[in-house]
Write an enzyme that holds these catalytic residues in place. Sequence first.
Site, PDB file in Angstrom:
ATOM      1  N   LYS A 193     -40.229 -13.727 101.413  1.00 49.12           N
ATOM      2  CA  LYS A 193     -39.042 -14.122 100.655  1.00 49.12           C
ATOM      3  C   LYS A 193     -38.087 -12.961 100.417  1.00 49.12           C
ATOM      4  CE  LYS A 193     -40.558 -18.266  98.189  1.00 49.12           C
ATOM      5  NZ  LYS A 193     -41.608 -18.679  99.095  1.00 49.12           N
TER       6      LYS A 193
ATOM      7  N   LYS B 134     -41.769 -14.744  91.524  1.00 51.28           N
ATOM      8  CA  LYS B 134     -42.120 -15.428  92.770  1.00 51.28           C
ATOM      9  C   LYS B 134     -42.925 -14.511  93.675  1.00 51.28           C
ATOM     10  CE  LYS B 134     -38.312 -18.735  93.264  1.00 51.28           C
ATOM     11  NZ  LYS B 134     -37.275 -19.231  94.193  1.00 51.28           N
TER      12      LYS B 134
ATOM     13  N   GLU C 175     -32.856 -23.639 102.783  1.00 51.00           N
ATOM     14  CA  GLU C 175     -32.880 -24.270 101.468  1.00 51.00           C
ATOM     15  C   GLU C 175     -32.009 -23.494 100.485  1.00 51.00           C
ATOM     16  OE1 GLU C 175     -36.960 -24.602 100.261  1.00 51.00           O
ATOM     17  OE2 GLU C 175     -37.352 -26.260 101.649  1.00 51.00           O
TER      18      GLU C 175
ATOM     19  N   HIS D 103     -32.011 -29.153  94.509  1.00 48.49           N
ATOM     20  CA  HIS D 103     -32.507 -28.578  95.759  1.00 48.49           C
ATOM     21  C   HIS D 103     -31.756 -29.265  96.898  1.00 48.49           C
ATOM     22  CE1 HIS D 103     -35.944 -27.222  98.513  1.00 48.49           C
ATOM     23  NE2 HIS D 103     -35.197 -28.003  99.263  1.00 48.49           N
TER      24      HIS D 103
ATOM     25  N   ARG E  53     -39.776 -24.500 110.673  1.00 50.04           N
ATOM     26  CA  ARG E  53     -40.509 -25.608 111.299  1.00 50.04           C
ATOM     27  C   ARG E  53     -39.734 -26.894 111.076  1.00 50.04           C
ATOM     28  NH1 ARG E  53     -42.066 -28.058 106.677  1.00 50.04           N
ATOM     29  NH2 ARG E  53     -42.696 -26.747 104.919  1.00 50.04           N
TER      30      ARG E  53
ATOM     31  N   GLY F 225     -44.999 -23.396  98.928  1.00 50.40           N
ATOM     32  CA  GLY F 225     -45.695 -24.540  98.361  1.00 50.40           C
ATOM     33  C   GLY F 225     -45.802 -24.507  96.854  1.00 50.40           C
ATOM     34  N   GLY F 226     -44.931 -23.739  96.187  1.00 49.42           N
ATOM     35  CA  GLY F 226     -44.946 -23.706  94.725  1.00 49.42           C
ATOM     36  C   GLY F 226     -45.976 -22.766  94.133  1.00 49.42           C
TER      37      GLY F 226
END
Length: 638
Positions: A116, A158, A275, A208, A297, A164-165
């Site tokens: 990230k 983060k 995103e 989102h 993906r 995946g949270g």
Amino acid sequence: MLKSLLIANRGEIACRIVETCKRLGIRTIAVYSDADTYARHVKAADEAIHIGAAPAAESYLDADRIIEAAKSARAEAIHPGYGFLSENAEFADAVTKAGLIWVGPKAETIREMGLKDEAKRIAEEAGVPVLPGYRGEAQDAATLEAEAEKIGYPILIKAVAGGGGRGIRLVTKKADLAGELESAVREAKSAFGDGRVMLEKLVEQPRHIEVQVFGDSHSEAVHLYERDCSLQRRRQKVVEEAPAPGMPDDVREAMTDAAVKLAKAVGYEGAGTVEFIVDGARPLAKDTFWFLEMNTRLQVEHPVTELVTGTDLVEWQLLVASGEKIPLKQEDIPLSGHAIEARICAEDPADGFRPGAGRLAAFDLGEPDLFAGETCEDDGLHYRLDTGFETGDTVPATYDSMIAKMIIKSWDRSSAIEALSEQLEQSIVAGIPCNIGFLKRCVDHDVFRAGTHHVNWIAEEIDALAIPPEGGAEAAASFIAGILLQPIGSDPWDITDGWRMNAAPRRSIRLLVGEDIIEAAADSGELPDDWQAIGLSDSRFAVGIGGETWLVEVPDYEAEAEAIAGGDRVAAPMPGKLIDLRVKAGDAVTKDQTVAVMEAMKMEHSLKAPRDGVVKATGADVGEQVGEGAMLIELEEA
């Protein structure tokens, strides 16, 4: 174009890929674990190869076995689908080193965008807006505390290698920072093997919105517009739609341009999703969105993009992997109508979304009756159902709980939502817990219909959305009573109409709904048109009301009497693994003695003797995977 393809996945996405390959004349090879021996994707492919035991680590995550299977089947390429190894750069490298074609972006790109902090550095350099935060190398507590003060609370911690949270923590004040940091680092190390974190300013009412991008090996990149995925639970998407509600043309242009810039900056090839996090407390504007991450993906929600653009993204993936150019120029990609997708999962919203498994006694997802990749048109509506299951199949306990995606396109958002609500209303899923009623309550809510929901909205309304309305069991029993007690006979002395002298007619029957016996009277009025019932046997029925499925049975009193006496069998209460068998034939047991232990849903379940007695036989061995209802221990007759 490719001639043969191994699909390194399972379930609905494997079936989805097979559908496109069939249309293109590409030979397909499926892989499967012990849990998927009879799965729909295995039957759909031209060939299927067993790759290991049910746990994903021993099958769908075993890169060596998958590559070996591809070689043995003489496959040209491997498509990873999504999940499992789809964003594993080492696997992508291994595929190409084995002389196979990888259907996806280059391994280097997966690595860059998988971290990230690195992804956000690249985004900033490409001129893509990024949230204020800290993404430095120093990870000591003093540095992180100082950077948190600069950003200003509330903040998000983060995991740098997260997804995946996982590895995410919300911190609203300085006093909580140390404890939440420790927790986030510990989870990140466990999940990703990398405990590094970064800090970001929290957007308190986030939406989102993501952009579908596509690149090829000829330095071209395009977008296929945006999707809104703001309806989420615990950072997992629930319902997705395209285009985003309330999206002005100038903001769409700014957001899609930013996404394409990022794709070009990393030389992206294949399908990807950029995103963005959006400030939902303000109207959409050019300064209200920031880069979140890039998924390297195909996404679960890709069908909504396909329906509003008239494309087949799996076909595009295969073309690009074959070295061809993107099929359309940017100006030739249309945007028409509105599409919406609901993720149907084997989980119980009323029980904290506990995942379930077992045999699908009924699997009817409304009309029309469609399977993976199939579509039909009715009055301008486009219906599509992507699934890897059908009635009679067993949903394993070892994988993700999603069992289907229901997708609808219409001419506008309101009609698409209404059509989806009607489809959910007509659906019946029996044998496992299911979230269809929850989905219907979400899409029927005024806030969702208005398009003002945000990522945290479900959590704020969880009781109203997760808990079914009261009276459902009684209504289901009454519905079945009305069917079973229809008046029959022509002679007034024989007709079963509940006639009583000097009193209103009454017809009733005792029915078992769940664990409750209900005295149900047949309603004298007409049966509701929007309720559904499916007969599972002579005495068992599945009733669909508002998306909820109720199992209604005519009680078997002989079986009840046997149960009271204790019964002669210990059966598996759910699919799982027998991990301990504490008795053998000839052993004496006492009532409530623990005789076996099963592992299911990552939990251990002790099984007890139903009565005093002597073991006649055992029906499974330790380590064996057993289905729901399988006989484990049988006692001598009393």
